[in-house]
Design a protein around this motif. Structure first.
Motif, PDB file in Angstrom:
ATOM      1  N   CYS A 213       0.907  -1.134   0.034  1.00 52.37           N
ATOM      2  CA  CYS A 213      -0.009  -0.055   0.086  1.00 52.37           C
ATOM      3  C   CYS A 213       0.777   1.179   0.032  1.00 52.37           C
ATOM      4  CB  CYS A 213      -1.015   0.159   1.256  1.00 52.37           C
ATOM      5  SG  CYS A 213      -2.231  -1.171   0.979  1.00 52.37           S
ATOM      6  N   MET A 217       0.742   4.250  -2.805  1.00 54.39           N
ATOM      7  CA  MET A 217       0.407   5.667  -2.436  1.00 54.39           C
ATOM      8  C   MET A 217       1.441   6.679  -2.804  1.00 54.39           C
ATOM      9  SD  MET A 217      -1.308   5.357   1.433  1.00 54.39           S
ATOM     10  CE  MET A 217       0.020   4.545   2.240  1.00 54.39           C
ATOM     11  N   VAL A 222      -3.678   8.517  -5.292  1.00 53.02           N
ATOM     12  CA  VAL A 222      -3.901   7.236  -4.598  1.00 53.02           C
ATOM     13  C   VAL A 222      -3.682   7.562  -3.005  1.00 53.02           C
ATOM     14  CG1 VAL A 222      -3.470   4.855  -4.394  1.00 53.02           C
ATOM     15  CG2 VAL A 222      -3.627   5.926  -6.648  1.00 53.02           C
ATOM     16  N   ALA A 226      -7.776   4.032  -1.288  1.00 57.62           N
ATOM     17  CA  ALA A 226      -7.874   3.438  -2.707  1.00 57.62           C
ATOM     18  C   ALA A 226      -6.577   2.257  -2.564  1.00 57.62           C
ATOM     19  CB  ALA A 226      -7.387   4.621  -3.753  1.00 57.62           C
ATOM     20  N   ALA A 227      -5.613   2.384  -2.023  1.00 56.39           N
ATOM     21  CA  ALA A 227      -4.711   1.500  -2.097  1.00 56.39           C
ATOM     22  C   ALA A 227      -5.081   0.112  -1.378  1.00 56.39           C
ATOM     23  CB  ALA A 227      -3.420   1.937  -1.430  1.00 56.39           C
ATOM     24  N   THR A 279     -13.748   3.428  -6.300  1.00 53.09           N
ATOM     25  CA  THR A 279     -12.675   4.162  -5.662  1.00 53.09           C
ATOM     26  C   THR A 279     -11.553   4.543  -6.602  1.00 53.09           C
ATOM     27  OG1 THR A 279     -12.924   2.706  -3.858  1.00 53.09           O
ATOM     28  CG2 THR A 279     -10.710   3.160  -3.971  1.00 53.09           C
ATOM     29  N   LEU A 280     -11.242   3.753  -7.698  1.00 55.07           N
ATOM     30  CA  LEU A 280     -10.311   4.058  -8.948  1.00 55.07           C
ATOM     31  C   LEU A 280     -10.820   5.462  -9.506  1.00 55.07           C
ATOM     32  CD1 LEU A 280      -9.385   0.498 -10.170  1.00 55.07           C
ATOM     33  CD2 LEU A 280      -8.188   1.968  -9.047  1.00 55.07           C
ATOM     34  N   ALA A 283      -9.879   8.125  -7.284  1.00 51.36           N
ATOM     35  CA  ALA A 283      -8.413   8.365  -7.316  1.00 51.36           C
ATOM     36  C   ALA A 283      -8.140   9.181  -8.707  1.00 51.36           C
ATOM     37  CB  ALA A 283      -7.686   7.240  -7.268  1.00 51.36           C
ATOM     38  N   LEU A 321      -4.926   3.624 -14.004  1.00 52.09           N
ATOM     39  CA  LEU A 321      -4.088   3.417 -12.627  1.00 52.09           C
ATOM     40  C   LEU A 321      -4.508   2.082 -12.312  1.00 52.09           C
ATOM     41  CD1 LEU A 321      -5.835   6.400 -10.774  1.00 52.09           C
ATOM     42  CD2 LEU A 321      -3.216   5.961 -11.159  1.00 52.09           C
ATOM     43  N   LEU A 325      -1.201   0.202 -10.945  1.00 53.19           N
ATOM     44  CA  LEU A 325      -1.102  -0.270  -9.620  1.00 53.19           C
ATOM     45  C   LEU A 325      -0.570  -1.862  -9.596  1.00 53.19           C
ATOM     46  CD1 LEU A 325      -4.202   1.359  -7.654  1.00 53.19           C
ATOM     47  CD2 LEU A 325      -1.636   2.000  -7.676  1.00 53.19           C
TER      48      LEU A 325
END
Length: 344
Positions: A213, A217, A222, A226-227, A279-280, A283, A321, A325
Motif C-alpha cells: 500500500c 500511495m 491514490v 484506494a490502496a 474508488t479508482l 482516485a 491506474l 497499480l
C-alpha cells in the motif's frame, strides 16, 4: 465414469444434484446449508465425485474452504454465467437450479471465481464498515437539515462533518419543541461519526503498515482507501497474467457488440467489484483535478479531457491506474512520473 455435483445454495438450505459425464441425474436431495450435512451426503454417494460446484454468493468463501477441507475439488462459478445458463430453463426451482449448475459444471462452460484470503476479506469488512458508518452519518445530517427547513432554519450549503453538531445544537436548544425532536438525532449522529473516525484511523494505520500500500500511495491521487481497496480486491496479483486484464476485471473497459456488419464499442462494462471501480474513479478524479504534482499520466489525462470530456478522461485515467497499480505490485517498483506511458 465421472460424476459432478452441483449445489444451489440459499441462506438455510442447499439443493444437491449429482450427474455423470453423460448428463444422467444420479442423485437429487435437499439439505440444510451446513458443511457437515453436504459433505456427508456427497461422501455417501456410491462413486467418487470429480468436482463440486456452485455459483458465487455471500456464502461462497464458507462453502469453498469448508468443502475443500473435506477433501473435495471445489469450484466457485461466476454468477452471471450461471444465471445466463439457468435462464433457459422453463421453471425456476431450487431443484432445477442445482441440476442446471451440475450440467454447467459437467460441460466446463464456466469461469472459476478466485476465492480471496481471510486477510483480504477482513480488510474489505473494515472498509465496508467505515463506508456504512459514513453513509449513515450523512443520512442523519440530511434528515436534520430537512426537519429544520420546516421551521425556517436553513443551514449553510456545505458543513464539515466535525462542525455539524456544534452548528446545529445552539440553533435548536432555545426552542423546546425542536430540541425535544432533533437532539436524539444529533446524539445518534455524533456517536456514529465518532465510530467512523476510529475506523478511519484504523484504515490509515493498516495502509501505513503495509509495504504494498505504501508503494501504491506514491502514485498521485491514490490514498490509503484506494490502496487498501485495490489490494484487498486483487488479493493475489499472480492470478492476472497481464496487468491490462485488471482494468477489464473491474469493468473499466468498453463493451463490444459485433454481429455481421455491425461492430460497435459501447460504454464500460461495469463488471466486477463496484466499490473498487468507484474508488479508482475517485482516485483518477483527484489526480486530474486536485493533485498539483505533474506527471505524464496527468498530462495525458488533461489532453484527453480537452478532446473527449471530463467523464471519459477520468474513466480512462482510472483504467490506467488499475493497470499501473498492478504492475507496480508485481514488479516491486515505485511510481516514476516521467516514465508512465500515455496509452490505456
Amino acid at each position: 465414469m465421472e460424476y459432478f455435483a452441483g449445489l444451489d445454495v440459499s441462506l438455510r438450505s442447499c439443493a444437491v444434484c449429482v450427474v455423470d459425464n453423460r448428463g444422467k441425474v444420479m442423485l437429487e436431495r435437499e439439505l440444510p446449508c451446513e458443511i457437515g450435512d453436504i459433505a456427508d451426503c456427497l461422501n455417501s454417494f456410491d462413486y467418487p465425485i470429480v468436482r463440486v460446484g456452485f455459483e458465487a454468493g455471500t456464502l461462497s468463501q464458507h462453502l469453498f474452504y469448508g468443502l475443500t477441507g473435506e477433501g473435495f475439488d471445489v469450484v466457485c462459478m461466476e454468477a452471471r454465467q450461471v444465471n445466463a445458463a439457468l435462464a433457459a430453463m422453463r421453471n425456476k426451482t431450487d431443484k432445477n437450479d442445482a441440476r442446471g449448475i451440475a450440467h454447467v459444471l459437467r460441460t466446463g462452460w464456466f469461469s472459476p471465481v478466485h476465492m480471496k484470503s481471510r486477510e483480504a476479506h477482513g480488510v474489505r469488512a473494515l472498509l465496508s464498515t467505515r463506508k456504512a458508518l459514513l453513509n449513515k452519518t450523512i443520512d442523519l445530517a440530511n434528515e436534520v437539515r430537512g426537519l429544520l427547513k420546516i421551521f425556517g432554519l436553513r443551514l449553510p450549503k456545505t458543513v464539515q462533518h466535525g462542525s455539524f453538531d456544534g452548528l446545529v445544537r445552539p440553533m435548536i436548544e432555545m426552542d423546546e419543541v425542536l430540541a425535544y425532536a432533533i437532539i436524539p438525532l444529533l446524539d445518534a449522529r455524533l456517536v456514529l461519526y465518532q465510530h467512523f473516525l476510529e475506523l478511519d484511523r484504523r484504515v490509515k494505520r493498516a495502509a501505513a503498515r503495509d509495504e504494498v500500500c505504501l508503494r501504491m500511495m506514491t502514485v498521485p491521487g491514490v490514498g490509503p482507501i484506494a490502496a487498501l481497496t485495490f489490494k484487498a480486491a486483487v488479493d493475489d496479483p499472480a492470478r492476472f497474467k497481464r496487468s491490462r486484464t485488471v482494468a477489464a476485471h473491474f469493468g473499466l473497459t468498453p463493451r463490444r457488440y459485433q454481429s455481421g456488419e455491425h461492430d460497435n464499442p459501447g460504454r464500460i462494462s461495469k463488471a466486477g467489484d463496484r466499490d473498487v471501480r468507484a474508488t479508482l474513479y475517485a482516485a483518477a478524479n483527484a489526480l486530474l483535478m486536485r493533485t498539483m504534482a505533474g506527471s505524464q499520466i496527468k498530462s495525458w489525462g488533461m489532453r484527453l479531457m480537452r478532446t473527449k470530456g471530463r467523464r471519459r478522461a477520468v474513466v480512462a485515467v482510472a483504467r490506467k491506474l488499475a493497470v499501473l497499480l498492478h504492475r507496480m505490485w508485481t514488479d516491486g517498483t515505485e511510481f516514476r512520473p516521467a516514465e508512465v506511458e500515455g496509452a490505456a
